[in-house]
Structure formats: structure tokens, C-alpha cells
Design a protein around this motif. Structure first.
Motif, mmCIF file in Angstrom:
data_model
loop_
_atom_site.group_PDB
_atom_site.id
_atom_site.type_symbol
_atom_site.label_atom_id
_atom_site.label_comp_id
_atom_site.label_asym_id
_atom_site.label_seq_id
_atom_site.Cartn_x
_atom_site.Cartn_y
_atom_site.Cartn_z
ATOM 1 N N ASP A 74 0.798 -1.225 0.000
ATOM 2 C CA ASP A 74 0.000 0.000 0.000
ATOM 3 C C ASP A 74 0.828 1.271 0.000
ATOM 4 O O ASP A 74 0.338 2.330 -0.376
ATOM 5 N N ALA A 120 -8.684 -8.043 0.302
ATOM 6 C CA ALA A 120 -9.809 -7.137 0.555
ATOM 7 C C ALA A 120 -11.118 -7.912 0.535
ATOM 8 O O ALA A 120 -11.999 -7.695 1.379
ATOM 9 N N ARG A 137 -7.941 1.247 6.268
ATOM 10 C CA ARG A 137 -7.353 1.651 4.986
ATOM 11 C C ARG A 137 -8.358 2.449 4.164
ATOM 12 O O ARG A 137 -8.039 3.519 3.629
ATOM 13 N N TYR A 138 -9.584 1.938 4.055
ATOM 14 C CA TYR A 138 -10.568 2.636 3.228
ATOM 15 C C TYR A 138 -11.051 3.927 3.881
ATOM 16 O O TYR A 138 -11.314 4.914 3.186
ATOM 17 N N ARG A 139 -11.154 3.948 5.192
ATOM 18 C CA ARG A 139 -11.525 5.202 5.861
ATOM 19 C C ARG A 139 -10.472 6.277 5.623
ATOM 20 O O ARG A 139 -10.778 7.420 5.305
ATOM 21 N N LYS A 141 -8.211 6.307 3.250
ATOM 22 C CA LYS A 141 -8.124 6.610 1.824
ATOM 23 C C LYS A 141 -9.227 7.575 1.398
ATOM 24 O O LYS A 141 -8.969 8.543 0.669
ATOM 25 N N ARG A 142 -10.449 7.333 1.857
ATOM 26 C CA ARG A 142 -11.558 8.233 1.512
ATOM 27 C C ARG A 142 -11.286 9.643 2.023
ATOM 28 O O ARG A 142 -11.505 10.632 1.320
ATOM 29 N N ILE A 172 -12.428 5.986 -5.611
ATOM 30 C CA ILE A 172 -12.056 4.687 -5.055
ATOM 31 C C ILE A 172 -12.799 3.557 -5.779
ATOM 32 O O ILE A 172 -12.207 2.526 -6.121
ATOM 33 N N ASP A 176 -10.584 0.889 -7.895
ATOM 34 C CA ASP A 176 -10.589 -0.526 -7.500
ATOM 35 C C ASP A 176 -11.252 -1.394 -8.567
ATOM 36 O O ASP A 176 -10.788 -2.506 -8.866
#
Length: 210
Positions: A74, A120, A137-139, A141-142, A172, A176
Motif C-alpha cells: 500500500d 480485501a 485503509r478505506y476510511r 483513503k476516503r 475509489i 478498484d
């Protein structure tokens, strides 16, 4: 599992550091092929012709090894795994150029993209060891992408009528999704797909050549 805790090399010698990297690369291959549950420390040790004791000496547990593999996947770019500060690049050149460069560099490392895609999906189960890592990670990243869009608005690169948080979620999803399609079918043009995404969402931020 937290994404902020970096794996540490045990031992001060260059030989130990080299072994650490070799284990990390073998683990990346095993996890990208079999997933976390399907891949074992024994698979990794066999690939390197090492004892399980040697693997545990460097990483302690399979859990710690997974974390190190995910962090490298990442936070690096290219086949040489050079550190890459995406947020700094967004601030310097804008989110469009930073993203397009990242997309191009990712074409060089399908194994790491496959690893992230497989884990994921696996980690959508709350009991999976990597579940919290991917949630965080997604929190993160957003939030960071929304900040990048908002910064570009302040710089006059993007129209201020657009919602940075909405754009972040869209980016995102597109990113993805295109990566997954490319992993399944390498004839998919991921670079063109990302450019089309920006053309349809923030055309004013897109330079003539990206």
C-alpha cells in the motif's frame, strides 16, 4: 489489526535485512496466490528453503507477516518498492496527475494488486485478521482523497460546486473496479479507463496529456 504499526527488522545486519526482504517477497507471492487463510508459513518457508524458525525469527507470527506485506503493497510504488508519498504528490501536482502516475506504476506490479484484491475480499468477513486493517485503509483513503479534491478546489483546479467526499468515493470505486477488471483481463486499458473517469467527473482538472 492496525495499519499504522510498521513491521520491524530484527537484527542489525545487512544479511538479516536481505533475508527479511526475501521472506516478504515470498509471502507476497503465497498470499496473492492462496489468500491469507490458504497460504501458510510452511508454504513460504518451502519457497525459500528456510526453516519455520527462521520465518518466525524475522516476523514473529503469520499475522505480523501479513501486516508487513500489506503495508509494503500500500505504501510503495513500482517493482523496486520505492516509498511513495501519494498525498504529497497530490498537493504538488493535483489529484489527477498523481492518480494517473500511480495507475501507470501499478501496471508494473500485478502480483501486489492481486494480493490487495484477494485480501480485501477475504477481509470483508469481520473475523478475518485483516478486517480492521482494510476498514482503516478505506476510511483513511476516503478522507485523504477528499482532502486532495478540496485542496484542488482551493487551488482553482476543480470546480467548487462538486462535493469532495462524493468525488472521493467515486474515485475509489472506479480505481478498484478498473484494477480488478485488469487483473482478470489484462487487455483492459486501466489508464484509459481512469482518464475517462476524470473526464466525466472533473474535466476541468484534466491536463491535455495524462
Amino acid at each position: 489489526m492496525t495499519p499504522a504499526k510498521p513491521a520491524r527488522i530484527r537484527g542489525p545486519y545487512a544479511k538479516s535485512a536481505q533475508r527479511w526482504q526475501e521472506i516478504l517477497e515470498a509471502a507476497t507471492t503465497v498470499f496473492a496466490t492462496h489468500g491469507y487463510r490458504g497460504g501458510s508459513l510452511r508454504d513460504i518457508s518451502r519457497q525459500l528453503n528456510l526453516s519455520l524458525t527462521s520465518i518466525v525469527h524475522h516476523f514473529g507470527t503469520k499475522y505480523e507477516l501479513l501486516e508487513a506485506v500489506l503495508e509494503r503493497a500500500d505504501k510503495t510504488v513500482g517493482t523496486g518498492f520505492a516509498p511513495f508519498d501519494f498525498e504529497a504528490d497530490c498537493e504538488k501536482r493535483g489529484i489527477v496527475l498523481a492518480t494517473m502516475d500511480r495507475v501507470r506504476s501499478n501496471l508494473e506490479r500485478p502480483e501486489l494488486l492481486r494480493l490487495l484484491a484477494i485480501l480485501a475480499a477475504e477481509s470483508s468477513a469481520p473475523e478475518h485478521p485483516a478486517h480492521e486493517w482494510f476498514v482503516n485503509r478505506y476510511r483513511t483513503k476516503r478522507a485523504s482523497l477528499a482532502e486532495a479534491f478540496a485542496f484542488d478546489q482551493k487551488q482553482g483546479r476543480i470546480n467548487t460546486t462538486r462535493d469532495p467526499e462524493v468525488l472521493s468515493g467515486f474515485l475509489i470505486g472506479a480505481w478498484d473496479g478498473l484494477q480488478l477488471q485488469w487483473l482478470i483481463d489484462p487487455s483492459t486499458d486501466m489508464v484509459r479507463g481512469m482518464r475517462t473517469f476524470f473526464e466525466s467527473t472533473v474535466p476541468e482538472a484534466l491536463p491535455h496529456e495524462t
